[in-house]
Scaffold this motif. Sequence first.
Motif, mmCIF file in Angstrom:
data_model
loop_
_atom_site.group_PDB
_atom_site.id
_atom_site.type_symbol
_atom_site.label_atom_id
_atom_site.label_comp_id
_atom_site.label_asym_id
_atom_site.label_seq_id
_atom_site.Cartn_x
_atom_site.Cartn_y
_atom_site.Cartn_z
ATOM 1 N N ILE A 1 0.840 -1.205 0.000
ATOM 2 C CA ILE A 1 0.000 0.000 0.000
ATOM 3 C C ILE A 1 0.872 1.251 0.000
ATOM 4 C CG2 ILE A 1 -1.678 1.319 1.346
ATOM 5 C CD1 ILE A 1 -2.816 -1.450 2.244
ATOM 6 N N ALA A 2 1.949 1.243 0.782
ATOM 7 C CA ALA A 2 2.846 2.407 0.832
ATOM 8 C C ALA A 2 3.485 2.674 -0.531
ATOM 9 C CB ALA A 2 3.927 2.188 1.896
ATOM 10 N N TRP A 3 3.924 1.632 -1.213
ATOM 11 C CA TRP A 3 4.634 1.812 -2.475
ATOM 12 C C TRP A 3 3.719 2.061 -3.665
ATOM 13 C CZ3 TRP A 3 9.040 -2.380 -2.759
ATOM 14 C CH2 TRP A 3 10.024 -2.070 -1.820
ATOM 15 N N TYR A 4 2.549 1.399 -3.675
ATOM 16 C CA TYR A 4 1.721 1.423 -4.878
ATOM 17 C C TYR A 4 0.320 2.003 -4.676
ATOM 18 C CZ TYR A 4 5.422 -1.746 -6.254
ATOM 19 O OH TYR A 4 6.647 -2.292 -6.509
ATOM 20 N N GLY A 5 -0.068 2.268 -3.457
ATOM 21 C CA GLY A 5 -1.414 2.759 -3.186
ATOM 22 C C GLY A 5 -1.713 4.123 -3.782
ATOM 23 N N HIS A 6 -0.697 4.902 -4.025
ATOM 24 C CA HIS A 6 -0.868 6.262 -4.558
ATOM 25 C C HIS A 6 -0.972 6.303 -6.080
ATOM 26 C CE1 HIS A 6 3.273 6.363 -6.016
ATOM 27 N NE2 HIS A 6 3.530 5.632 -4.935
ATOM 28 N N LEU A 7 -0.774 5.190 -6.754
ATOM 29 C CA LEU A 7 -0.704 5.201 -8.217
ATOM 30 C C LEU A 7 -1.978 5.706 -8.884
ATOM 31 C CD1 LEU A 7 1.260 1.914 -9.003
ATOM 32 C CD2 LEU A 7 2.109 4.267 -8.877
ATOM 33 N N LYS A 8 -3.114 5.470 -8.275
ATOM 34 C CA LYS A 8 -4.380 5.923 -8.860
ATOM 35 C C LYS A 8 -4.785 7.307 -8.357
ATOM 36 C CE LYS A 8 -7.637 2.863 -9.351
ATOM 37 N NZ LYS A 8 -8.586 1.776 -9.071
ATOM 38 N N GLN A 9 -3.976 7.893 -7.507
ATOM 39 C CA GLN A 9 -4.274 9.211 -6.935
ATOM 40 C C GLN A 9 -3.498 10.284 -7.693
ATOM 41 O OE1 GLN A 9 -6.692 8.939 -4.719
ATOM 42 N NE2 GLN A 9 -6.468 6.732 -4.799
ATOM 43 N N HIS A 10 -3.839 10.494 -8.944
ATOM 44 C CA HIS A 10 -3.078 11.419 -9.803
ATOM 45 C C HIS A 10 -3.130 12.868 -9.318
ATOM 46 C CE1 HIS A 10 -2.577 8.178 -12.650
ATOM 47 N NE2 HIS A 10 -3.878 7.947 -12.591
ATOM 48 N N GLY B 1 4.524 7.297 6.255
ATOM 49 C CA GLY B 1 3.685 6.992 7.419
ATOM 50 C C GLY B 1 3.184 5.556 7.407
ATOM 51 N N ILE B 2 2.786 5.085 6.235
ATOM 52 C CA ILE B 2 2.321 3.694 6.111
ATOM 53 C C ILE B 2 3.483 2.727 6.298
ATOM 54 C CG2 ILE B 2 1.303 2.005 4.532
ATOM 55 C CD1 ILE B 2 -0.234 4.421 3.267
ATOM 56 N N ALA B 3 4.645 3.071 5.742
ATOM 57 C CA ALA B 3 5.817 2.195 5.829
ATOM 58 C C ALA B 3 6.299 2.022 7.264
ATOM 59 C CB ALA B 3 6.942 2.730 4.952
ATOM 60 N N THR C 1 0.202 -9.346 -6.193
ATOM 61 C CA THR C 1 -0.706 -9.878 -7.208
ATOM 62 C C THR C 1 -2.157 -9.582 -6.846
ATOM 63 O OG1 THR C 1 0.838 -11.620 -7.845
ATOM 64 C CG2 THR C 1 -1.484 -11.987 -8.359
ATOM 65 N N VAL C 2 -2.505 -9.859 -5.602
ATOM 66 C CA VAL C 2 -3.870 -9.566 -5.153
ATOM 67 C C VAL C 2 -4.143 -8.064 -5.253
ATOM 68 C CG1 VAL C 2 -5.439 -9.631 -3.165
ATOM 69 C CG2 VAL C 2 -3.975 -11.604 -3.680
ATOM 70 N N PHE C 3 -3.214 -7.253 -4.796
ATOM 71 C CA PHE C 3 -3.362 -5.801 -4.840
ATOM 72 C C PHE C 3 -3.538 -5.302 -6.277
ATOM 73 C CE2 PHE C 3 -1.582 -1.539 -5.227
ATOM 74 C CZ PHE C 3 -2.255 -0.850 -4.226
ATOM 75 N N ALA C 4 -2.692 -5.782 -7.189
ATOM 76 C CA ALA C 4 -2.742 -5.333 -8.578
ATOM 77 C C ALA C 4 -4.065 -5.710 -9.236
ATOM 78 C CB ALA C 4 -1.567 -5.911 -9.370
ATOM 79 N N MET C 5 -4.557 -6.884 -8.927
ATOM 80 C CA MET C 5 -5.815 -7.320 -9.531
ATOM 81 C C MET C 5 -7.018 -6.610 -8.911
ATOM 82 S SD MET C 5 -4.884 -11.357 -9.945
ATOM 83 C CE MET C 5 -6.546 -11.840 -10.326
#
Length: 109
Positions: free
Chosen positions: A16-25, A38-40, A77-81
């Motif tokens: 979530i820390a590394w990839y959770g922001h990808l959709k928050q343009h 903070g998440i890390a 994998t679960v996160f990406a899907m």
Amino acid sequence: MRTILLLICSNVFMTIAWYGHLKQHQLPIWKAILISWGIAFFEYCLMVPANRWGFSNGFTGFQLKMTQEVITLVVFTVFAMVYLHEPFHWKYLVSFALLLGAVYFMFKK
């Protein structure tokens, strides 16, 4: 088992820390960085004891790292899907099987 559960939980936080922001343009990068840090923090609160307990209970450093990498890929994998809505291709399954083979040989006496 405690080590594995802590590794799974820590990897959820780190993914979530590394990839959770990808959709928050619309989120400025500096805010994404601060939120990710903070998440890390919680990832480290789980990862450090997982590795310490695992090492003191018979895992080698190599075994801990290899196990952590496989868990990371499963969690991602679960996160990406689910979150990123990315498709799962058969080539990923083959790649994972090869990594599991690596884990098998890592633990082989």
